[in-house]
Scaffold this motif. Structure first.
Motif, short mmCIF file in Angstrom:
data_model
loop_
_atom_site.label_atom_id
_atom_site.label_comp_id
_atom_site.label_asym_id
_atom_site.label_seq_id
_atom_site.Cartn_x
_atom_site.Cartn_y
_atom_site.Cartn_z
N ILE A 1 4.56 -53.93 7.26
CA ILE A 1 3.90 -54.08 5.96
C ILE A 1 3.55 -55.54 5.70
O ILE A 1 2.44 -55.85 5.26
N ARG A 2 4.47 -56.43 6.00
CA ARG A 2 4.21 -57.85 5.81
C ARG A 2 3.04 -58.31 6.67
O ARG A 2 2.16 -59.05 6.23
N HIS A 3 3.00 -57.85 7.93
CA HIS A 3 1.90 -58.18 8.84
C HIS A 3 0.56 -57.76 8.24
O HIS A 3 -0.39 -58.54 8.20
N TRP A 4 0.47 -56.48 7.81
CA TRP A 4 -0.81 -55.99 7.30
C TRP A 4 -1.18 -56.63 5.97
O TRP A 4 -2.36 -56.85 5.69
N LYS A 5 -0.19 -56.97 5.16
CA LYS A 5 -0.49 -57.66 3.90
C LYS A 5 -1.13 -59.02 4.19
O LYS A 5 -2.13 -59.39 3.59
N LEU A 6 -0.57 -59.76 5.15
CA LEU A 6 -1.14 -61.06 5.52
C LEU A 6 -2.54 -60.91 6.08
O LEU A 6 -3.45 -61.67 5.73
N GLU A 7 -2.74 -59.94 6.97
CA GLU A 7 -4.06 -59.70 7.55
C GLU A 7 -5.08 -59.32 6.47
O GLU A 7 -6.21 -59.81 6.47
N PHE A 8 -4.68 -58.46 5.58
CA PHE A 8 -5.58 -58.00 4.54
C PHE A 8 -5.93 -59.12 3.56
O PHE A 8 -7.07 -59.24 3.11
N ASP A 9 -4.96 -59.96 3.25
CA ASP A 9 -5.21 -61.10 2.35
C ASP A 9 -6.21 -62.09 2.93
O ASP A 9 -6.90 -62.79 2.21
N ARG A 10 -6.32 -62.13 4.26
CA ARG A 10 -7.26 -63.04 4.93
C ARG A 10 -8.68 -62.48 5.01
O ARG A 10 -9.60 -63.19 5.39
N CYS A 11 -8.85 -61.22 4.70
CA CYS A 11 -10.15 -60.55 4.87
C CYS A 11 -11.08 -60.80 3.69
O CYS A 11 -10.68 -61.22 2.62
N GLU A 12 -12.34 -60.44 3.96
CA GLU A 12 -13.34 -60.47 2.89
C GLU A 12 -12.99 -59.42 1.84
O GLU A 12 -12.28 -58.46 2.12
N GLN A 13 -13.56 -59.57 0.66
CA GLN A 13 -13.25 -58.66 -0.45
C GLN A 13 -13.78 -57.25 -0.25
O GLN A 13 -13.24 -56.32 -0.82
N ASN A 14 -14.79 -57.05 0.52
CA ASN A 14 -15.41 -55.73 0.66
C ASN A 14 -14.77 -54.88 1.74
O ASN A 14 -15.45 -54.14 2.44
N ASN A 15 -13.47 -54.97 1.89
CA ASN A 15 -12.74 -54.22 2.90
C ASN A 15 -11.64 -53.39 2.26
O ASN A 15 -11.20 -53.64 1.14
N LEU A 16 -11.21 -52.39 3.02
CA LEU A 16 -10.06 -51.57 2.63
C LEU A 16 -9.01 -51.64 3.73
O LEU A 16 -9.34 -51.76 4.92
N LEU A 17 -7.77 -51.52 3.34
CA LEU A 17 -6.68 -51.35 4.27
C LEU A 17 -6.57 -49.84 4.52
O LEU A 17 -6.58 -49.06 3.57
N VAL A 18 -6.52 -49.44 5.78
CA VAL A 18 -6.58 -48.03 6.13
C VAL A 18 -5.26 -47.57 6.73
O VAL A 18 -4.68 -48.25 7.58
N ALA A 19 -4.81 -46.41 6.26
CA ALA A 19 -3.62 -45.78 6.82
C ALA A 19 -3.97 -44.36 7.24
O ALA A 19 -4.91 -43.76 6.72
N ARG A 20 -3.19 -43.85 8.19
CA ARG A 20 -3.40 -42.48 8.65
C ARG A 20 -2.16 -41.66 8.32
O ARG A 20 -1.04 -42.08 8.55
N VAL A 21 -2.41 -40.46 7.80
CA VAL A 21 -1.34 -39.48 7.60
C VAL A 21 -1.64 -38.33 8.55
O VAL A 21 -2.78 -37.83 8.58
N ALA A 22 -0.65 -37.93 9.32
CA ALA A 22 -0.84 -36.82 10.26
C ALA A 22 0.19 -35.73 9.98
O ALA A 22 1.35 -36.01 9.71
#
Length: 113
Positions: free
Chosen positions: A77-98
């Motif tokens: 979660i910490r990894h993806w939070k850091l990656e997402f914070d570095r991205c442009e505003q027009n993006n979404l963080l994506v998760a998969r539920v199976a």
């Protein structure tokens, strides 16, 4: 039933919504994708309410699976939070539920077992 939840990446908002509209049309599918504007458990839980053609699953169990992921995988979660914070505003963080039972049945059908 048993479910799996994992964060899989970051994508532009339009790409994600086009994918949902074109591909996620069967309520009997084995997986679905959730998009979030924040890397928080609450935002992913909220995103389950806007799934087009929501699969016929036990959504209370899905939410429980998401909570368990959040409790057990702080480093991811910490990894993806850091990656997402570095991205442009027009993006979404994506998760998969199976749905693991449906996914297993799909794979057995593909491989003829």
């Amino acid at each position: 039933m048993s479910y799996n939840f994992e964060i899989v990446g970051i994508t532009p908002i339009l790409t994600f919504f086009n994918y949902q509209q074109e591909v996620e049309v069967s309520p009997k599918r084995s997986k679905t994708y959730l998009g979030s504007y924040q890397c928080t458990l609450d935002s992913f839980i909220e995103s389950t309410n806007i799934i087009p053609k929501k699969p016929e699953w036990d959504w209370d169990e899905v939410i429980e699976t998401m909570v368990n992921f959040w409790l057990k995988h702080e480093d991811i979660i910490r990894h993806w939070k850091l990656e997402f914070d570095r991205c442009e505003q027009n993006n979404l963080l994506v998760a998969r539920v199976a749905n693991l039972n449906c996914l297993r049945a799909e794979l057995e059908q593909i491989f003829g077992n």
